[in-house]
Write a protein that holds these residues in place. Structure first.
Motif, PDB file in Angstrom:
ATOM      1  N   ALA A   7       2.316  -7.678 -23.863  1.00  0.00           N
ATOM      2  CA  ALA A   7       2.577  -6.612 -22.947  1.00  0.00           C
ATOM      3  C   ALA A   7       3.236  -7.386 -21.675  1.00  0.00           C
ATOM      4  O   ALA A   7       3.978  -6.513 -20.844  1.00  0.00           O
ATOM      5  N   ASN A   8       3.088  -8.512 -21.230  1.00  0.00           N
ATOM      6  CA  ASN A   8       3.578  -9.422 -20.494  1.00  0.00           C
ATOM      7  C   ASN A   8       5.093  -9.508 -20.426  1.00  0.00           C
ATOM      8  O   ASN A   8       5.831  -9.442 -19.488  1.00  0.00           O
ATOM      9  N   LEU A   9       5.597  -9.881 -21.670  1.00  0.00           N
ATOM     10  CA  LEU A   9       6.897 -10.251 -22.062  1.00  0.00           C
ATOM     11  C   LEU A   9       7.592  -8.938 -21.923  1.00  0.00           C
ATOM     12  O   LEU A   9       8.839  -8.913 -21.388  1.00  0.00           O
ATOM     13  N   TYR A  10       6.992  -7.610 -22.423  1.00  0.00           N
ATOM     14  CA  TYR A  10       7.779  -6.266 -22.165  1.00  0.00           C
ATOM     15  C   TYR A  10       7.926  -6.112 -20.606  1.00  0.00           C
ATOM     16  O   TYR A  10       9.078  -5.820 -20.339  1.00  0.00           O
ATOM     17  N   THR A  11       6.847  -6.389 -20.036  1.00  0.00           N
ATOM     18  CA  THR A  11       7.172  -5.991 -18.161  1.00  0.00           C
ATOM     19  C   THR A  11       8.107  -7.195 -17.809  1.00  0.00           C
ATOM     20  O   THR A  11       9.142  -6.471 -16.907  1.00  0.00           O
ATOM     21  N   THR A  12       8.130  -8.080 -18.222  1.00  0.00           N
ATOM     22  CA  THR A  12       9.216  -9.232 -17.762  1.00  0.00           C
ATOM     23  C   THR A  12      10.571  -8.721 -18.236  1.00  0.00           C
ATOM     24  O   THR A  12      11.592  -8.922 -17.208  1.00  0.00           O
ATOM     25  N   ILE A  13      10.984  -8.290 -19.223  1.00  0.00           N
ATOM     26  CA  ILE A  13      11.968  -7.848 -19.903  1.00  0.00           C
ATOM     27  C   ILE A  13      12.604  -6.686 -19.224  1.00  0.00           C
ATOM     28  O   ILE A  13      13.728  -6.775 -18.794  1.00  0.00           O
ATOM     29  N   MET A  14      11.555  -5.831 -18.877  1.00  0.00           N
ATOM     30  CA  MET A  14      12.179  -4.392 -18.095  1.00  0.00           C
ATOM     31  C   MET A  14      12.666  -4.784 -16.767  1.00  0.00           C
ATOM     32  O   MET A  14      13.327  -4.182 -16.125  1.00  0.00           O
ATOM     33  N   ARG A  15      11.958  -5.705 -15.973  1.00  0.00           N
ATOM     34  CA  ARG A  15      12.007  -6.220 -14.828  1.00  0.00           C
ATOM     35  C   ARG A  15      13.427  -6.753 -14.596  1.00  0.00           C
ATOM     36  O   ARG A  15      14.010  -6.849 -13.834  1.00  0.00           O
ATOM     37  N   CYS A  16      13.616  -7.485 -15.728  1.00  0.00           N
ATOM     38  CA  CYS A  16      14.999  -8.465 -15.541  1.00  0.00           C
ATOM     39  C   CYS A  16      16.145  -7.591 -16.006  1.00  0.00           C
ATOM     40  O   CYS A  16      17.215  -8.211 -16.192  1.00  0.00           O
ATOM     41  N   THR A  17      15.796  -6.364 -16.395  1.00  0.00           N
ATOM     42  CA  THR A  17      17.193  -5.603 -17.161  1.00  0.00           C
ATOM     43  C   THR A  17      17.467  -4.714 -15.998  1.00  0.00           C
ATOM     44  O   THR A  17      16.738  -3.824 -15.681  1.00  0.00           O
ATOM     45  N   PRO A  18      18.594  -4.525 -15.600  1.00  0.00           N
ATOM     46  CA  PRO A  18      19.227  -3.584 -14.461  1.00  0.00           C
ATOM     47  C   PRO A  18      19.344  -2.322 -15.168  1.00  0.00           C
ATOM     48  O   PRO A  18      19.285  -2.040 -16.354  1.00  0.00           O
ATOM     49  N   SER A  19      18.763  -1.192 -14.315  1.00  0.00           N
ATOM     50  CA  SER A  19      18.603   0.255 -14.655  1.00  0.00           C
ATOM     51  C   SER A  19      19.728   0.779 -15.806  1.00  0.00           C
ATOM     52  O   SER A  19      19.742   1.179 -16.497  1.00  0.00           O
TER      53      SER A  19
ATOM     54  N   VAL B  55      13.964   8.672 -22.263  1.00  0.00           N
ATOM     55  CA  VAL B  55      13.753   7.307 -23.019  1.00  0.00           C
ATOM     56  C   VAL B  55      13.781   6.153 -21.878  1.00  0.00           C
ATOM     57  O   VAL B  55      13.193   5.129 -21.645  1.00  0.00           O
ATOM     58  N   THR B  56      15.079   6.043 -21.173  1.00  0.00           N
ATOM     59  CA  THR B  56      15.334   4.684 -20.423  1.00  0.00           C
ATOM     60  C   THR B  56      14.307   4.449 -19.400  1.00  0.00           C
ATOM     61  O   THR B  56      13.888   3.648 -19.194  1.00  0.00           O
ATOM     62  N   PHE B  57      13.954   5.542 -18.459  1.00  0.00           N
ATOM     63  CA  PHE B  57      13.303   5.619 -17.441  1.00  0.00           C
ATOM     64  C   PHE B  57      11.803   5.649 -17.690  1.00  0.00           C
ATOM     65  O   PHE B  57      11.163   5.026 -16.743  1.00  0.00           O
ATOM     66  N   THR B  58      11.576   6.105 -18.868  1.00  0.00           N
ATOM     67  CA  THR B  58      10.283   5.977 -19.213  1.00  0.00           C
ATOM     68  C   THR B  58       9.880   4.442 -19.495  1.00  0.00           C
ATOM     69  O   THR B  58       8.825   3.951 -19.274  1.00  0.00           O
ATOM     70  N   LEU B  59      10.577   3.859 -20.394  1.00  0.00           N
ATOM     71  CA  LEU B  59      10.311   2.605 -20.520  1.00  0.00           C
ATOM     72  C   LEU B  59      10.491   1.762 -19.314  1.00  0.00           C
ATOM     73  O   LEU B  59       9.427   0.534 -19.403  1.00  0.00           O
ATOM     74  N   GLN B  60      11.165   1.868 -18.234  1.00  0.00           N
ATOM     75  CA  GLN B  60      11.167   1.183 -16.897  1.00  0.00           C
ATOM     76  C   GLN B  60      10.037   1.567 -16.285  1.00  0.00           C
ATOM     77  O   GLN B  60       9.491   0.463 -15.554  1.00  0.00           O
ATOM     78  N   PHE B  61       9.666   2.787 -15.904  1.00  0.00           N
ATOM     79  CA  PHE B  61       8.720   3.208 -15.277  1.00  0.00           C
ATOM     80  C   PHE B  61       7.359   2.747 -15.918  1.00  0.00           C
ATOM     81  O   PHE B  61       6.484   2.282 -15.007  1.00  0.00           O
TER      82      PHE B  61
END
Length: 235
Positions: free
Chosen positions: A57-69, A102-108
């Motif tokens: 879960a933490n890895l997923y959050t880190t990846i999403m935070r580090c990936t520009p929208s 899908v994109t913004f669901t993953l990010q949100f």
């Protein structure tokens, strides 16, 4: 010769742009609902006693935070259909809005997982233990004691997340979604880029109004639920 700047284009553009808000709201609303549900699962994983689940879960959050929208949007829009072709699936006919959601669901979801986790940890554990000790079931303790207080803590960040998602959703026009931003760019293109400044000002005004409305709504919700929290704390 046309004037370089003509304010009438601003006020004429707003009524043309506003009807396309329904597409913007549909995409943003779907992403918020699905992202919140997914974020709840991620938060549960982060609060789990299972270390491997926490790490995922933490890895997923880190990846999403580090990936520009916009990069994530292109990865989903171009990458998912390309990968699907390798297993015999054709996803090129799917509506563009689906890829945006899908994109913004993953990010949100990544944002909400941290909001929910921090809100839950902000409530003293003793309150749950006290609720159970007076006869409430664990479910009742969460529903009546923990959840209302955590909701008050989470509301400001949830509201900020909604505004951020609404703004990030403006990138959807880059893959052909005709929402309010996409319509603004079509108007500019039809004018051969003349009076683009006025059109973007009209677009900015709409987004300003929406952001202010969201802020006001969440300020009211904080007051309403905050009264309930004070009642819980005094009982």
């Amino acid at each position: 010769m046309d004037k370089y700047f003509d304010a009438t284009y601003i006020w004429n553009a707003i009524p043309v742009l506003v009807p396309f808000l329904k597409i913007t709201f549909l995409v943003a609303g779907s992403s918020i609902i699905l992202g919140t549900l997914f974020g709840l699962l991620l938060a549960a994983a982060k609060l789990s006693s299972l270390k491997w689940l926490q790490k995922i879960a933490n890895l997923y959050t880190t990846i999403m935070r580090c990936t520009p929208s916009i990069v994530l949007l292109f990865l989903v829009y171009y990458g998912v259909p390309a990968l699907a072709e390798n297993v015999g699936l054709n996803l090129h006919s799917i509506e563009t809005a689906i890829f945006v959601v899908v994109t913004f669901t993953l990010q949100f979801a990544a944002i909400m997982s941290e909001v929910i986790r921090s809100a839950y940890l902000a409530i003293p554990k003793g309150q749950f233990e006290a609720a159970v000790s007076v006869g409430l079931t664990p479910f009742q303790a969460y529903r009546r004691i923990i959840f209302p207080q955590a909701l008050v803590v989470a509301l400001p960040n949830f509201g900020n997340g909604m505004i951020a998602l609404l703004q990030e959703g403006a990138l959807a026009y880059t893959i052909g979604l005709i929402d309010i931003v996409g319509k603004a760019n079509l108007i500019i293109a039809s004018n051969i880029n003349a009076h683009a400044l006025e059109i973007y000002i009209a677009l900015a005004i709409i987004y300003w109004v929406l952001s202010i409305i969201i802020e006001k709504i969440f300020a009211i919700l904080e007051k309403v639920f905050g009264k309930g929290k004070k009642t819980l704390e005094t009982t």
